[in-house]
Design an enzyme around this catalytic site. Structure first.
Site, PDB file in Angstrom:
ATOM      1  N   ASP A  97       6.797  -3.731  10.168  1.00 46.15           N
ATOM      2  CA  ASP A  97       5.338  -3.589  10.332  1.00 46.15           C
ATOM      3  C   ASP A  97       4.911  -3.759  11.781  1.00 46.15           C
ATOM      4  OD1 ASP A  97       4.404  -6.867   8.951  1.00 46.15           O
ATOM      5  OD2 ASP A  97       5.992  -6.247  10.327  1.00 46.15           O
ATOM      6  N   SER A 114       8.400  -4.992   5.912  1.00 48.76           N
ATOM      7  CA  SER A 114       8.146  -6.060   6.897  1.00 48.76           C
ATOM      8  C   SER A 114       9.027  -7.270   6.723  1.00 48.76           C
ATOM      9  CB  SER A 114       6.679  -6.451   6.802  1.00 48.76           C
ATOM     10  OG  SER A 114       5.894  -5.290   6.805  1.00 48.76           O
ATOM     11  N   ARG A 140       0.832  -1.219   0.000  1.00 50.39           N
ATOM     12  CA  ARG A 140       0.000   0.000   0.000  1.00 50.39           C
ATOM     13  C   ARG A 140       0.857   1.255   0.000  1.00 50.39           C
ATOM     14  NH1 ARG A 140      -4.276  -0.100   4.596  1.00 50.39           N
ATOM     15  NH2 ARG A 140      -2.491  -0.802   5.807  1.00 50.39           N
TER      16      ARG A 140
HETATM   17  C1  G6P Z   1      -1.315  -4.835   7.877  1.00 56.23           C
HETATM   18  C2  G6P Z   1      -0.120  -3.940   8.047  1.00 56.23           C
HETATM   19  C3  G6P Z   1       1.088  -4.449   7.311  1.00 56.23           C
HETATM   20  C4  G6P Z   1       1.327  -5.893   7.741  1.00 56.23           C
HETATM   21  C5  G6P Z   1       0.114  -6.681   7.504  1.00 56.23           C
HETATM   22  C6  G6P Z   1       0.316  -8.073   8.011  1.00 56.23           C
HETATM   23  O1  G6P Z   1      -1.811  -4.785   6.613  1.00 56.23           O
HETATM   24  O2  G6P Z   1      -0.440  -2.658   7.544  1.00 56.23           O
HETATM   25  O3  G6P Z   1       2.187  -3.688   7.574  1.00 56.23           O
HETATM   26  O4  G6P Z   1       2.430  -6.389   7.061  1.00 56.23           O
HETATM   27  O5  G6P Z   1      -0.976  -6.162   8.204  1.00 56.23           O
HETATM   28  O6  G6P Z   1      -0.807  -8.787   7.741  1.00 56.23           O
HETATM   29  P1  G6P Z   1      -1.014  -9.616   6.404  1.00 56.23           P
HETATM   30  O7  G6P Z   1      -2.097 -10.571   6.754  1.00 56.23           O
HETATM   31  O8  G6P Z   1      -1.432  -8.654   5.376  1.00 56.23           O
HETATM   32  O9  G6P Z   1       0.261 -10.317   6.116  1.00 56.23           O
HETATM   33  C1  BGC Z   2       9.169 -10.849   8.739  1.00 58.29           C
HETATM   34  C2  BGC Z   2       8.965  -9.749   9.750  1.00 58.29           C
HETATM   35  C3  BGC Z   2       7.539  -9.262   9.683  1.00 58.29           C
HETATM   36  C4  BGC Z   2       6.571 -10.404   9.797  1.00 58.29           C
HETATM   37  C5  BGC Z   2       5.148  -9.966   9.727  1.00 58.29           C
HETATM   38  C6  BGC Z   2       8.105 -11.901   8.881  1.00 58.29           C
HETATM   39  O1  BGC Z   2       8.242 -12.824   7.871  1.00 58.29           O
HETATM   40  O2  BGC Z   2      10.416 -11.433   8.911  1.00 58.29           O
HETATM   41  O3  BGC Z   2       9.831  -8.735   9.539  1.00 58.29           O
HETATM   42  O4  BGC Z   2       7.327  -8.383  10.735  1.00 58.29           O
HETATM   43  O5  BGC Z   2       6.823 -11.324   8.782  1.00 58.29           O
HETATM   44  O6  BGC Z   2       4.826  -9.380   8.519  1.00 58.29           O
END
Ligand code: G6P
Ligand code: BGC
Ligand code: BGC
Length: 954
Positions: A694, A640, A579
């Protein structure tokens, strides 16, 4: 008035037509001759009513009046049929009040026999045949095999056992079992038993059944409201002679239906008339409110014996029925059964004969102790006496043995009484069966129904006339139903063995399922060990010692204090969606405008340059759409992935995770790579101020609302956590006052093997198939990218064991990532569980039974529960660390959470919270679901950095 073709008769006329089997003229036609019978009676014997024997006309009136009471008209039969149908549909709908007259009990038998059932089974039948129980040894040889004659033995149950303590009854049954098995060359171990228990029970499984109330001559104490399978298991254990596994309990009607001779069935109705009466039938599962099923069928035990709709039964109940009920063990209950069941017909005849004798119409007005004692006339007496051919002689013999002297026409009168009682029973039973047939027509939306009804019980076995009266009446009441009556084999013993074979197969499957899922069921000790190991790894990581937790300093030293202001751009990469956000921070709060862009797999796994050029393309597209082109707003980058940060705007990517694998990035400063990409794109100016993980973005975003938020947790595609650590504990960053947010990168926890004791072969399968085997062990047991795959591997394993999908593997299920983690959330949703399972799995080309659906649900629950508990153990380690850091007795702290799995799974969040309460009881932890994701957090980190930078310049 000979009439042949039945249907054009007016109801009144057909009422007259009560054919007796064997072509006897209608009973009632005899009414006018009954008077004349009277004249030939004897005077003055003991027990005789002396005062004024009725005159011939009065006595025939009396007989007529008696027999008239047992006459049930076609109209009344149709009313009974309609009312019973009404009660059945009311009970199916789960409508409790007014209490329906019939119980409609689901039996957990979902299909009629496949014929594939095989094996040796012990069958114990209790309650079907009154004061006796029967033990059978049944061998099923599957489709190919011929039918083997079961060996059986009947045991008479002493009256004191039928009315005594329940334990005595079950010990008696266990004793009979041993006695029967002692006579057979069988092993003492591993015997499987099917328990045919012919009383109304609430079943909660094929081997769990609670007795609602005793019927038919039984009234043992301490059994009603109890699981009769457990009572039998306990008795067999007390007996100690054999180890017998009670794998199924069925109602005798179900055994009868399932015991239908293969090749003629399948029978879909089981009808029993023995000491009691009842029927079962295959109902569409979706019509049974108590079951959460929308497909398939389920066998329902109607328990029509308790049908007592006074409105329609009132006029049919005779004074003799009321007298019998008052004397019975269960007055007011089973009123319908007491007009049909073999336990009662003899007694009804006795009551009528005694009444007529006392009124001087029979036996010269003399009675006898036998005639006045309850139960002295049995069903077999009635059947023999009413037999048009040999009956008269039997009447003389039976009543002479009862000390009665017969008048000239007494025998004929007695036969009329027997016929009236017997015929009414058969007609009432027919009306009830016609109600079941009407229900089947409704249930299957079929106008014309072709159905096979299995009949069982000694009334059918011994008195064929009962079936022919019943058959005739059913044709009258349900002419559009083509019903074939099939006598059940071995009185249902074989049917019980069939159900037992199915139950044994399901029990074996359940054991294999439990064995497969057992490693996923983590107990308190295991979870506490994970918390302790994580704590140890945290300390080692903070001190820069070898640890699977890198504990990366993030250079975020404070959570927002609300004075931040300005417009900021934010990027959010690494979750399900990429995003770009515009975050406006004002006194009035934070306003976010964002756009989701996709990161195609070929970009995520292409070159680093391609990835970052794609990111800049999205930024430019966003700026254009938001009219920000040419503006160089401060930018916060939520990235992330594990980065060793050297500063707020410097982050060296340590390794990709979550399916990303762009080249030439690992070991690089991500902010540089972004700036180079911006550089490659002319006329774009961006001021990258901060790179945050994140978890940090999420903590900051929630911290803006709740300053106690000092932990960030992500459970989405990947999983990770960060928290505010005392700077003095962070070896990598100088300074020993204040705090530093630490990105734990707990996804990698256990990469040093410290979690191997918990890893299952399915985890190993998923890890080997991943693009980073041996890495992110903790993540691969918790996060959304992997749970679906773990479930798929378990389903494949259970299918290979024949436990699921009849052992049929499908190509689709062997396809990687075909079982999405979101399926777990859908399948475990409380509202539509089993239906969801079906829809999802049928879309995967799998045809499944309801048992398959239940097992898939349990697999999903086991996998997601382990994930949530491990996550909870991690959070417990973090909050306990903060509490001890601050030397607090009790810590109150908030955790900002984000991630699709945590947000969408129906139980994940509550399981995490429950595990934290269990493992960190001295921490009061509030979980705050982040609404705006970590992009807002990145912007706030940027805002704090800008504020601190301005203050530094002032
Ligand atoms: C939200 C946060 C992101 C995060 C994500 C993890 O969308 O804004 O920064 O990486 O959650 O959740 P997801 O299920 O999208 O991997
Ligand atoms: C990454 C982290 C991240 C997490 C959640 C992991 O695979 O190594 O940096 O915070 O995923 O998105
Ligand atoms: C019981 C039923 C049983 C029927 C026939 C009734 O008294 O309630 O469960 O099926 O008798 O044995």
């Amino acid at each position: 008035m000979p009439h042949t073709e039945r249907e054009e008769l007016t109801p009144e006329e057909s009422d007259q037509l009560l054919l007796l089997p064997g072509g006897h003229p209608p009973l009632w036609n005899h009414m006018d001759s009954i008077g004349s019978v009277r004249l030939r009676q004897r005077e003055g014997a003991p027990g005789c009513s002396q005062e004024g024997l009725p005159c011939p006309s009065d006595s025939s009136e009396l007989v007529l009046e008696c027999l008239q009471q047992f006459k049930v008209t076609e109209t009344q039969l149709r009313q009974i049929q309609a009312s019973l149908l009404g009660s059945m549909e009311q009970a199916l709908g789960g409508q409790a009040s007014p209490a329906s007259a019939v119980q409609m009990l689901p039996t957990y038998v979902g299909s009629t026999p496949h014929g594939t059932e095989q094996g040796d089974f012990v069958v114990l039948e209790l309650g079907a045949t009154g004061a006796s129980l029967r033990v059978l040894w049944v061998t099923l040889l599957g489709i190919e095999g011929h039918r083997m004659e079961p060996r059986s033995q009947e045991f008479v149950i002493p009256p004191e056992v039928m009315l005594g303590p329940g334990q005595q009854l079950f010990d008696f049954a266990a004793h009979c079992l041993s006695e029967f098995l002692d006579a057979l060359p069988v092993d003492k171990e591993g015997l499987q038993l099917g328990f045919s228990f012919s009383f109304p029970c609430h079943q909660t499984g094929l081997d769990r059944s609670t007795l609602i109330s005793w019927t038919k001559g039984f009234r043992c104490s301490g059994v009603e409201g109890h699981d009769v399978v457990q009572l039998l298991r306990d008795a067999i254990k007390r007996q100690g002679a054999y180890s017998i596994d009670v794998v199924a309990v069925v109602n005798d009607t179900v055994g009868t239906m399932m015991g239908c001779e293969p090749g003629v069935g399948p029978c879909e109705v089981g009808l029993v008339v023995d000491t009691g009466t009842n029927a079962c039938y295959m109902e569409e599962a979706r019509h049974v409110a108590v079951l959460d099923e929308d497909r398939g069928r389920v066998c329902i035990s109607v328990e029509w014996g308790s049908f007592s709709d006074d409105g329609v039964l009132g006029p049919v109940l005779t004074t003799f029925d009321h007298a019998l009920d008052r004397e019975s063990l269960n007055p007011g209950a089973q009123r319908f059964e007491k007009m049909i069941g073999g336990l009662y017909l003899g007694e009804l005849v006795r009551l009528v004969l005694a009444h007529l004798a006392q009124r001087g119409v029979l036996f010269g007005g003399c009675t006898s102790p036998a005639l006045l004692s309850r139960g002295s006339i049995l069903l077999e007496h009635v059947a023999e006496m009413k037999d048009p051919l040999a009956g008269a002689a039997r009447v003389h013999a039976i009543l002479r043995d009862m000390g009665l002297s017969m008048g000239a026409s007494d025998a004929e009168l007695v036969q009329y009484v027997c016929a009236a009682v017997f015929t009414r029973a058969a007609r009432l039973c027919a009306a009830a069966l016609a109600a079941v047939l009407a229900r089947l027509q409704h249930s299957r939306e079929q106008q014309v129904l072709q159905i096979a009804v299995a009949t069982g019980g000694r009334v059918f076995e011994r008195y064929p006339s009962f079936l022919s009266i019943l058959q005739e009446t059913v044709m009258l009441l349900a002419p559009e139903c083509d019903v074939s009556f099939i006598p059940s084999v071995d009185g249902g013993g074989r049917g019980v063995a069939m159900v037992t074979a199915v139950a044994a197969r399901l029990a074996a499957h359940r054991r294999l399922l439990e064995e497969t899922l057992a490693p996923f069921r983590l107990d308190h000790e295991q979870l506490a060990a994970v918390r302790a190991q994580m704590r140890e790894a945290m300390v080692k990581g903070l001190q820069g010692e070898a640890s699977s937790l890198r504990m990366l300093p993030t250079y975020v030293r404070a959570t927002p204090d609300g004075t931040e202001r300005g417009d900021f751009l934010a990027l959010d990469l690494g979750g399900t969606n990429f995003r770009v956000l515009l975050v406006r921070v004002t006194a009035g709060g934070v306003k976010i405008t964002s756009q989701v862009y996709s990161i195609p797999e070929y970009v995520a796994q292409g070159s680093g340059q391609q990835l970052f050029d794609h990111i800049v393309d999205c930024i430019v597209d966003f700026q254009q759409k938001q009219g920000l082109s040419g503006q160089s707003l401060p930018l916060g980058f939520t990235f992330s992935f594990p980065c060793r940060q050297l500063g707020l705007d410097q982050g060296i990517l340590l390794n990709w995770t979550k399916g990303f694998n762009a080249s030439d990035c690992e070991g690089q400063d991500i902010v540089c790579l972004l700036r180079e990409a911006i550089g490659r794109r002319q006329a774009v100016e961006l001021n990258v101020v901060a790179i945050v993980n994140d978890t940090v973005g999420t903590m900051m975003s929630c911290g803006y609302e709740d300053p106690r938020c000092e932990v960030g947790l992500i459970v989405g595609t990947g999983t990770n956590a960060c928290y505010m650590e005392e700077l003095q504990n962070v070896a990598a960053v100088p300074g020993d006052s204040g705090h530093m947010c630490i990105n734990m990168e707990w996804g990698a926890f256990g990469d040093d093997g410290s979690l191997d004791s918990l890893r299952t072969c399915f985890d190993a399968n998923v890890d080997q198939a991943s693009i980073n085997p041996g890495k992110q062990s903790f993540e691969k047991m918790i996060s959304g990218m992997y749970l679906g795959e773990i479930v798929r591997h378990i389903l494949l394993h259970l299918t290979s064991l024949g436990v699921l999908f009849r052992g049929q593997q499908t190509q689709r299920l062997q396809t990687r990532d075909i079982f999405k983690t979101k399926f777990l959330s859908e399948i475990e949703s409380d509202s539509l569980a089993l239906r969801q399972v079906r829809t999802i799995l049928e879309d995967l080309g799998l045809s499944l039974t309801s048992d398959d659906a239940l097992m898939v649900l349990e697999v999903c629950q086991a996998v997601s529960q382990r994930a949530a508990q491990l996550c909870g153990a991690g959070v417990a380690a973090v909050v306990e660390k903060i509490r001890e850091n601050r030397g607090l007795e009790e810590l109150t702290v908030s955790v900002g959470v984000d991630g699709t799995l945590y947000k969408l799974h129906p139980h994940f969040s509550s399981l995490v919270a429950a595990t934290v309460r269990e493992l960190a009881p001295r921490c009061v932890v509030t979980f705050l679901q982040s609404e705006d994701g970590s992009g807002k957090g990145a912007a706030l980190v940027t805002a704090v950095a800008c504020r601190l930078a301005q203050m530094a310049h002032v």
